[in-house]
Design a protein around this motif. Sequence first.
Motif, short mmCIF file in Angstrom:
data_model
loop_
_atom_site.label_atom_id
_atom_site.label_comp_id
_atom_site.label_asym_id
_atom_site.label_seq_id
_atom_site.Cartn_x
_atom_site.Cartn_y
_atom_site.Cartn_z
N VAL A 165 36.84 43.43 49.04
CA VAL A 165 38.20 42.94 49.26
C VAL A 165 38.78 42.44 47.93
O VAL A 165 39.94 42.72 47.60
N GLN A 166 37.99 41.73 47.17
CA GLN A 166 38.44 41.24 45.86
C GLN A 166 38.81 42.39 44.94
O GLN A 166 39.83 42.35 44.24
N ARG A 167 37.98 43.46 44.95
CA ARG A 167 38.26 44.62 44.10
C ARG A 167 39.57 45.28 44.49
O ARG A 167 40.37 45.66 43.62
N ARG A 168 39.79 45.45 45.79
CA ARG A 168 41.03 46.08 46.26
C ARG A 168 42.26 45.29 45.81
O ARG A 168 43.26 45.88 45.38
N VAL A 169 42.18 43.98 45.92
CA VAL A 169 43.32 43.14 45.54
C VAL A 169 43.55 43.18 44.03
O VAL A 169 44.70 43.29 43.57
N LYS A 170 42.49 43.11 43.25
CA LYS A 170 42.62 43.15 41.79
C LYS A 170 43.22 44.47 41.33
O LYS A 170 44.10 44.50 40.45
N ILE A 171 42.76 45.56 41.91
CA ILE A 171 43.30 46.88 41.56
C ILE A 171 44.76 46.99 41.96
O ILE A 171 45.58 47.57 41.25
N TRP A 172 45.10 46.42 43.11
CA TRP A 172 46.49 46.46 43.58
C TRP A 172 47.40 45.67 42.63
O TRP A 172 48.51 46.13 42.30
N LEU A 173 46.95 44.51 42.19
CA LEU A 173 47.77 43.67 41.32
C LEU A 173 48.00 44.30 39.95
O LEU A 173 49.09 44.19 39.38
N ASP A 174 47.00 44.98 39.41
CA ASP A 174 47.15 45.59 38.08
C ASP A 174 46.32 46.88 38.01
O ASP A 174 45.24 46.91 37.41
N PRO A 175 46.79 47.98 38.63
CA PRO A 175 46.02 49.22 38.63
C PRO A 175 45.84 49.82 37.24
O PRO A 175 44.84 50.50 36.98
N TRP A 176 46.80 49.57 36.32
CA TRP A 176 46.69 50.16 34.99
C TRP A 176 45.53 49.56 34.19
O TRP A 176 45.00 50.21 33.30
N LYS A 177 45.16 48.37 34.53
CA LYS A 177 44.01 47.76 33.86
C LYS A 177 42.72 48.51 34.19
O LYS A 177 41.78 48.54 33.41
N TYR A 178 42.72 49.15 35.38
CA TYR A 178 41.53 49.89 35.84
C TYR A 178 41.82 51.37 35.96
O TYR A 178 41.20 52.07 36.76
N GLN A 179 42.79 51.88 35.18
CA GLN A 179 43.26 53.26 35.36
C GLN A 179 42.21 54.31 35.03
O GLN A 179 42.35 55.46 35.46
N TYR A 180 41.19 53.95 34.27
CA TYR A 180 40.14 54.92 33.96
C TYR A 180 38.92 54.75 34.85
O TYR A 180 37.90 55.42 34.65
N ASP A 181 39.06 53.87 35.83
CA ASP A 181 37.92 53.59 36.71
C ASP A 181 38.40 53.52 38.16
O ASP A 181 38.88 54.51 38.71
N GLU A 182 38.32 52.35 38.76
CA GLU A 182 38.65 52.20 40.17
C GLU A 182 40.14 52.33 40.48
O GLU A 182 40.52 52.62 41.60
#
Length: 411
Positions: free
Chosen positions: A258-275
């Motif tokens: 759940v934490q990962r989903r929220v973090k990716i939602w808030l800033d997907p570009w920070k994780y654009q090469y991964d999740e």
Amino acid sequence: MNKALKLEKRVLKLIYLLCLLLFTNLALLQKPFDKKALIIGVILCIIIGLSHYILRRFYPDGDKFMFIFSSILAVVGIAVLYRIDPSFAYKQLVWVTLGIIGYMTIVIALPDLKSFAKYKKIYMITTLVLMPMGLIYNLVMGSSVNGAMNWVYIGPFSFQPSEFGKIALVLYLSASLMNYESKNVIKEDFKQLIEPALVVMFSLVCMVLQTDLGSTLIFFGISVTMLYIATSKKKYVFTCLGLSAVGAIGAYGVFGHVQRRVKIWLDPWKYQYDEGRQIVQGLYAISSGGLFGVGLGNGYPDLIFASESDYIFAIICEEFGIIFAVGLMIIYFLLFYRGIRIAFLTKDRFSLLAAVGFSTMIACQTLVIVGGIFKVIPLTGITLPLISYGGSSMLTIFFALGILQKISEEY
């Protein structure tokens, strides 16, 4: 010939035209000419035309447009899947055919739906069995699909128990809440709601443990809507919303996914090469499509993970454009409207609640996945009704639509 029938036939002709244009375009994309694409288009036209004829000829009192709207969505879905990978389209054609057969079977074979109100215990047991089935299976087998534990495999076949659990839950809540009577004493009022509340909470916990956050939102939306329709009391709705907020905060603190989903939602570009790659590529696809799209066959669905299921709406936006995508959303709204209209025209309370539940199910599922794709809410891996690839979802939606069609004959 009355005006309603003329309008139906006019819309049907447009469906045939859309179907043939889509699959002719797909056939022309291949060198040499892909006859299989055109054959699929013709098969769809025959299935839709024959089914509509049976409904109109033998069951003229039912809703006239629900099947038509669902057919449009199914045609678009199979066409987009054929563009992504023809093997998906072949399988989806089978699931659509089985779904329509199930739809027609419900309309033809079942008596009035109100006669099924007495099976509350069966619906409850079915719900309690189906909801944890995926979790138990995957814990025993030590497996998961992309982190989710909501799939069950039997030989070469797989299915999502929670998809069929949605049907059982709606029927259970309809049977459980149909006899609700407002009491002046809170304790007496609460006694009527404690059992369905526990069943819903059990279902939600099962979905969270299976990391199926999309189904969690859908089940919650269905339950709260049916509760409000049954009781007409806003305090229960606000209580549910408050408890859900507490539960969401608790789930965020306890469950890492759940934490990962929220973090990716808030800033997907920070994780654009991964999740966050799926969300970012989806947004790029939507933006590149613009208003009118890049054209069928000119997009890049291979760059997006699960483009045939979770992210098929992004592919539609890219190749057909945002205007076409908004048109599909309007069709979903019309489908929801027809369902709610059916609910408030029927005189039987069980049928009313079931119609509200199934209409809400389709609306919630659409809004949750489209909201996730456009980054309005955290992304949840669920299917877009009648369009995304998936047998469990297709059969469930057509089953729900078949029940709605049956209720529409009870005016």
